[in-house]
Scaffold this motif. Sequence first.
Motif, PDB file in Angstrom:
ATOM      1  N   VAL A 247      -9.739  14.036  -9.114  1.00 19.50           N
ATOM      2  CA  VAL A 247      -9.149  13.436  -7.913  1.00 19.50           C
ATOM      3  C   VAL A 247      -8.758  14.548  -6.950  1.00 19.50           C
TER       4      VAL A 247
ATOM      5  N   GLU B  67     -12.468   9.480  -9.895  1.00 20.05           N
ATOM      6  CA  GLU B  67     -13.822   9.309  -9.339  1.00 20.05           C
ATOM      7  C   GLU B  67     -13.986  10.045  -7.998  1.00 20.05           C
TER       8      GLU B  67
ATOM      9  N   GLN C 116     -11.924  10.402  -5.684  1.00 23.75           N
ATOM     10  CA  GLN C 116     -11.177   9.794  -4.555  1.00 23.75           C
ATOM     11  C   GLN C 116      -9.948  10.624  -4.211  1.00 23.75           C
ATOM     12  N   TRP C 117      -9.192  10.158  -3.222  1.00 22.81           N
ATOM     13  CA  TRP C 117      -8.001  10.893  -2.765  1.00 22.81           C
ATOM     14  C   TRP C 117      -6.726  10.196  -3.237  1.00 22.81           C
TER      15      TRP C 117
ATOM     16  N   TRP D 174      -7.066   6.307  -3.017  1.00 22.89           N
ATOM     17  CA  TRP D 174      -7.819   5.735  -1.889  1.00 22.89           C
ATOM     18  C   TRP D 174      -9.300   6.097  -1.997  1.00 22.89           C
ATOM     19  N   PRO D 175     -10.196   5.133  -1.780  1.00 26.50           N
ATOM     20  CA  PRO D 175     -11.646   5.416  -1.776  1.00 26.50           C
ATOM     21  C   PRO D 175     -12.066   5.989  -0.419  1.00 26.50           C
TER      22      PRO D 175
ATOM     23  N   ASP E 266     -13.203   9.811   1.989  1.00 23.21           N
ATOM     24  CA  ASP E 266     -13.723  11.185   1.953  1.00 23.21           C
ATOM     25  C   ASP E 266     -12.700  12.180   2.461  1.00 23.21           C
TER      26      ASP E 266
ATOM     27  N   LEU F 117     -10.125  -0.184   4.764  1.00 17.01           N
ATOM     28  CA  LEU F 117      -9.856   0.834   3.745  1.00 17.01           C
ATOM     29  C   LEU F 117      -8.600   0.434   2.961  1.00 17.01           C
TER      30      LEU F 117
ATOM     31  N   ALA G 241      -7.436   1.781  -3.875  1.00 15.24           N
ATOM     32  CA  ALA G 241      -8.163   1.480  -5.112  1.00 15.24           C
ATOM     33  C   ALA G 241      -7.160   1.200  -6.220  1.00 15.24           C
ATOM     34  N   ARG G 242      -6.042   1.910  -6.168  1.00 14.97           N
ATOM     35  CA  ARG G 242      -5.024   1.739  -7.218  1.00 14.97           C
ATOM     36  C   ARG G 242      -3.682   2.176  -6.643  1.00 14.97           C
TER      37      ARG G 242
ATOM     38  N   ARG H  63      -7.332  -2.382  -5.553  1.00 15.99           N
ATOM     39  CA  ARG H  63      -8.578  -3.121  -5.775  1.00 15.99           C
ATOM     40  C   ARG H  63      -8.910  -3.232  -7.256  1.00 15.99           C
ATOM     41  N   ASP H  64      -8.584  -2.121  -8.010  1.00 13.12           N
ATOM     42  CA  ASP H  64      -9.021  -2.090  -9.413  1.00 13.12           C
ATOM     43  C   ASP H  64      -8.239  -3.087 -10.250  1.00 13.12           C
TER      44      ASP H  64
END
Length: 414
Positions: free
Chosen positions: A12, A61, A63-64, A379-380, A382, A394, A397-398, A409-410
């Motif tokens: 991460v 994965e 992500q940030w 956050w998903p 860049d 945006l 993700a968690r 989202r997860d």
Amino acid sequence: MTERCELLITNVHAATMDPSLPGAYGAVEDAAVAVTGGRIVWLGPRTELPDTTPDEVVDGEGQWLTPGLVDCHTHLVYGGHRASEYARRLGGESYEEVARAGGGILSTVRATRAASAEQLYRAAEPRLRALMAEGVTTVEIKSGYGLDLDTELKQLRTARRLAQHHPVSITTTCLAAHALPPEYDGRVDEYIDLVCEEILPAVSKEQLADAVDMFCESIAFSVDQCRRVIDCAHKLDLPIKVHAEQLSSSGATAMAAAAGALSADHIEYITEMDVAAMAESGTVAVLLPGAFYTLRETRVPPVDRLRAAGVPMALSTDLNPGSCPIASLRLMMNMGCNLFGFTPAEALAGVTRAAARALGLCCSRGVLRAGLRADMVLWPMDTPDQLAYEVGALKPARIFLAGRTVGGRDVTAG
Ligand SMILES: O=C(O)CC[C@@H]1NC(=O)NC1=O
Ligand SMILES: [Fe+3]
């Protein structure tokens, strides 16, 4: 013997918001974060992670990860709505004209007094959940639509109840000095007596408020009247915040800084002297672009002067039925940049590090650093610039509250 930890997030990039680290975001790329007991116990480059045995591993994965977002200025517990007033203002009536005609805050006071505690709770839930869905892990909620003892207590108890039933930290602020209730028409000083001699002592006795706020403005209370509220708050050992220089220059910010206020909020009309006083006292500038936008203000707060003087600058929704019925802290980040000249990194600092400071919580949150709460959002994206740049699509993700997954989202929201 390897160290055990409860949670390890790896693979991460961490936007730590730690000003002691290089870069606008204090970024640690390809990082690992270890959590135990609800707090970060280690954060750094993944290649330097000490030998550890985690109970749970989350693959970031690539992500940030940011600190959990902090919304440091909301009025989200209230009855009714003010859509008709909104239409009148669009038709040309000013906020002040509506207020002087008995609308505005007093319209919401009538609705809040009439609502049951259960109705207030049910009305506030979707507003709170909207903030939480965006990765907000700490919310400040003010009273100020009661303007009498029973209803101020009802609002603050509702805020405390929301915290008991939702995976979010909530701090409460008593804003009894928000407007003059109709039963005290023409008797402002007597209402300040009620605030100082009855409301604040009762609120303090029940430990319902973590701070005291006041609206120092031509359509609300004078500097002298607010000073009485400040003296009372200090006697009750409660920190203060001030709605200051929103519609005019009244001396409110200078008063707030001199009193060591945690924050001065709105501050569109502050002067150079005010900026210097805030820099000296460490009072945080809480900027509320949603109210500026909704009221179609034209006077922009002097962000360049605040930046140059090193005054911490927070951003918040000011979520309320009149000047900002907008339940989106991410939109405030975008507005802070587009309307007030924040950089994307300043906008993220404004809803993390600086917002935590505005609540007196910078020792526990607002930055990803060992020892602080593991309130974090994955956050998903860049680059963290996307948080101010994009609005709506945006999503987190968690979301972690003290290391516990509570949304994103997860997972379904807790
Ligand atoms: O219009 C409302 O209901 C609150 C407005 C809010 N309160 C305050 O002191 N300034 C504001 O913008
Ligand atoms: Fe406000």
